[in-house]
Design a protein around this motif. Structure first.
Motif, PDB file in Angstrom:
ATOM      1  N   SER A  31       0.857  -1.185   0.000  1.00  0.00           N
ATOM      2  CA  SER A  31       0.000   0.000   0.000  1.00  0.00           C
ATOM      3  C   SER A  31       0.891   1.232   0.000  1.00  0.00           C
ATOM      4  CB  SER A  31      -0.925   0.002   1.227  1.00  0.00           C
ATOM      5  OG  SER A  31      -0.205   0.352   2.393  1.00  0.00           O
ATOM      6  N   PRO A 258      -3.151  -3.303   4.603  1.00  0.00           N
ATOM      7  CA  PRO A 258      -4.300  -2.866   3.807  1.00  0.00           C
ATOM      8  C   PRO A 258      -5.299  -4.011   3.678  1.00  0.00           C
ATOM      9  CG  PRO A 258      -2.456  -3.353   2.376  1.00  0.00           C
ATOM     10  CD  PRO A 258      -1.961  -3.527   3.784  1.00  0.00           C
ATOM     11  N   TYR A 289      -7.259   0.434   5.790  1.00  0.00           N
ATOM     12  CA  TYR A 289      -6.238  -0.181   6.632  1.00  0.00           C
ATOM     13  C   TYR A 289      -6.861  -0.759   7.896  1.00  0.00           C
ATOM     14  CZ  TYR A 289      -3.043   2.489   3.686  1.00  0.00           C
ATOM     15  OH  TYR A 289      -2.374   3.002   2.616  1.00  0.00           O
TER      16      TYR A 289
END
Length: 335
Positions: A31, A258, A289
């Motif tokens: 991420s 994530p 998240y």
């Protein structure tokens, strides 16, 4: 980070085990703010791509996936307290100019994949048919990409043989637990990735006691980093005594991760140029998240604890990977 209510894990009647898969140069940047292991959404993408490749050969549905990591080697160069990714130089442009270097994180993996399967024909499979199905899927995965990485051919020994197991393992709880004990030993040594949304929620409530303006992102950062807290207060009768600072004790190997995507803006089909599919609606998204935990497989209470499945809420524009792991209340011996 979202509290989107999701339904439970689908009722699978088969568990496909693909052990000891070696992956080279998988994507280590999961991420915009995390790295070190591919995103769990990358494995969900593998699950759906695998189902499409097998469509027409077997009337089955892949509804969930789990991952156990046995070994990893992130491609980084160390320099003191910092690390940097080992990057490759791109070919020059047509006019001879130097192409820009795009930062890419890569990692070598040794993993075991577990796929939850649904299909009315699975209970009717003979032992030979189950073996043939497992081998066919393993051969298909060997020709695919896993999180952008290439599958390295390996030896199919006793530890690397694919297997299709019928679930539930047994109608008797004690017998099913014993069979799962024998099954999970094959995944050792290694660590399984599970969801710990509960830890994030508890940390957020704890931060709000001292700071009512604390957000869930503050809780994620506080949960992910190494915090030092003051020990017992100094004795008022002993002014020379200083406060001892101690590292905060963690509940395990907790990591930020994530878990999906949230829509920022949605457009009609064809409204955005250079989209992958001009016939489908388009949406800009951002990462969601949460907190995850790496646990040893011998601490899993059920095969369902390590499986992830995707859920989408079209009204709110949320796509989320879910996992139903529940931390056991008692300490269980590994054998």
């Amino acid at each position: 980070m979202s509290a989107l209510p999701m339904s439970a894990l689908p009722d699978s009647n088969g568990l496909l085990i693909l052990p000891r898969i070696r992956v080279q140069n998988a994507n280590a940047i999961s991420s915009p703010i995390t790295h070190g292991f591919p995103s769990i959404t990358a494995f969900l993408g593998l699950q759906w791509a695998l189902e499409r490749k097998l469509l027409g050969k077997f009337p089955v549905v892949f509804d969930s996936i789990g991952v156990v990591c046995h070994d990893y080697e992130e491609q980084t160069a160390k320099g003191g307290y910092t690390k940097s990714f080992c990057l490759t130089r791109n070919p020059i442009e047509k006019d001879g100019s130097t192409a820009a270097i795009v930062e890419e994180g890569r990692i070598h993996l040794d993993i075991t994949l577990l796929l939850g399967i649904s299909g009315g024909c699975i209970p009717d499979f003979t032992e030979d048919e189950r073996a043939a199905f497992a081998y066919e899927v393993a051969e298909t995965v060997a020709r695919m990409r896993i999180a952008g990485g290439s599958v390295v051919p390996g030896r199919h020994g006793a530890r690397g043989k694919p297997q299709l197991v019928l679930v539930p393992l047994s109608t008797d709880a004690a017998e099913a637990n014993n069979e799962f004990r024998l099954l999970r030993r094959r995944w050792l040594p290694g660590f399984a990735l599970v969801s710990r949304d509960d830890l994030l929620a508890r940390r957020w409530e704890s931060l709000k006691k001292n700071n009512p303006r604390a957000t869930k992102f503050d809780a994620l950062l506080d949960l992910s980093r190494l915090n030092w807290r003051p020990g017992p207060a100094a004795d008022a009768n002993d002014p020379q005594k200083t406060v001892e600072w101690l590292p905060e004790r963690k509940d395990g190997w907790i990591v930020p991760m994530p878990v999906g995507y949230g829509a920022l803006a949605q457009f009609q089909a064809g409204a955005v140029e250079q989209a992958r599919d001009l016939r489908a609606p388009f949406s800009f998204v951002e990462s969601l998240y949460s907190a995850g935990q790496w646990i040893s497989p011998h601490r899993l209470g059920s095969w369902r604890d390590l499986l992830w499945y995707g859920r989408a809420d079209t009204e709110t524009g949320l796509y989320r990977a879910c996992n139903d792991y529940v931390q056991p209340t008692t300490v269980e011996l590994p054998y």
